[in-house]
Enzyme design. Sequence first.
Site: not given
Length: 578
Positions: A234-237
């Site tokens: 989960l990128d830059a979540v």
Amino acid sequence: MTQGQTLKTKLVSMLCMVYRQEDCTVLADRLLLAMGLAGDQAPVPAHQNHWDEADVWLITYADTLQRPGEKPLVTLHDVLKHWLSDAISGVHILPFFPYSSDDGFSVMDYLAVNESHGSWQDIERIAGDFKLMADLVINHMSARSRWFENFRKRLDPGKDYFFEASPRDDLSAVVRPRTSPLLTAVQTEDGERYVWCTFSEDQVDLNFANPRVLEEFVAIIRKYLEHGISIFRLDAVAFLWKEIGTPCIHLQQTHELIKILRLLIEHHTPTAIVITETNVPNRENLTYFGNANEAHLIYNFSLPPLLINTLVTGNCRHLKTWLMSMPPAQMGTTYLNFIASHDGIGMRPTDGLLDEDEKQRLINTMESFGGRVSYRRTADGRDQPYEINIALYDALKGTAEGGVDHWQQARFVCAHTIMLALEGVPAFYIHSLLATGNDYERVEHTGRLRSINRAQCEADRLDELLAQPDNHHAQVFRELKRLIGIRRRQPAFHPNATQFTLHLGLQVFGFWRQSARRDQSIFCIHNISPETQEIALADINLIGTDRWVDLISGMVIEDLSGSVTLKPYQGVWLSNRE
């Protein structure tokens, strides 16, 4: 999930914590339909480890390895099978979708594979041989995407998919990872609107306050699962949910949404894994474990700067203090250990761990080794170092006091010897396995500092280099593969095996691992200085009735009253089981 509670009732209760104004029963039905799940499904067993000591992962771009006339994903699969099938269990392919900027993290279409990289069939072939991690670039989307074009035209889908604010809003508390403007003016059919851009004007933040956006991403996740993707990054979540007047990072709604996504993912595929990418101070990062109901794994973001600082200063005080403070991960969760990635060496994860003078000394040292520094803007308008951009091999080419020396290769291997032994799953960036140096030409070509560690390689030339005995690329590659092979056979190196920190002075970094069955102990001891160190075995407390051997060198400990001599940057894994 409590006994007797169905998936749907659990999902409804979780949704009501985020979407208070919605009919959460109806929303739950839509999400279950999007994921292809039945609402009366039984609970998935909690606290299950989907990993063991044999898990070692690789991080790479889809097009890092190239061969004339061949799609890069085909080339990647070929190289993985030829060189790494006996070393890695999983591969993280960084965003392989059509994109407009940021080397893939400005996604234009989540459901397509970039044609220049290959096809979904190529992705599925890789997933058939390795556990496959893919990025869910969930915080933002390309300004050139169809959704954003619909936003401009005030059409669905997309009209209400992006977060808007006003220049008159009080945004002084917002935590920023960049120096670029937070709001970008956009002309739409309804006039000028200001969209929220945490990272760049080409990466427009999505509006998860609109449950339709959540529904879209659930459908995207299902497609990824159907294509064989089993690990979701989960990128830059951390920036997902926004509320004007707050820091707009780590808000409770963000944590609840991660729980919701995990709930749906693990009911579709019980062995799937969720990893959160949160490049933030250590205590904030740890919150993404939740109560073992959010991320299965979190990136150990403090490890790279602290380990590099340790090796260039010859002093492990801060690394040791940090390791003692790290809570053992609950069953069903663990850490993702890495030293290098496609991004730089994060400086925010050193907050509270290094003082300002120590941070500046590290930055100065990295700059003297050819590194660059990227900045972020603080709430009071100041620019602070955000990350150091440098190839790991060059980051370890010398020391803070002495400068460049002849211990670069030994220091580099020592860093990975430590990483391989720590609690958690180890992940190697492809350029670390290959000991690639700074790529200044690529920085010049792209104009982006992060490109310094994003070199592209000719696969055939790589084959030639790795087949030779005398270049540092081949030497490092062979030694790291050898260490990986040793690690993968040790129960005491299970990602959740017991770990305790040893106290052996400031020039020797050590810790103890013990297998769950207590049938193996490994004392991991590393000289992190350029001077030879003598370690009295009595200080380690080896059990006298066991036979002890260094797994790395094969040396047998004959006299427990004696000592072990460690050459500069040498590590030993003293085990009572071979």
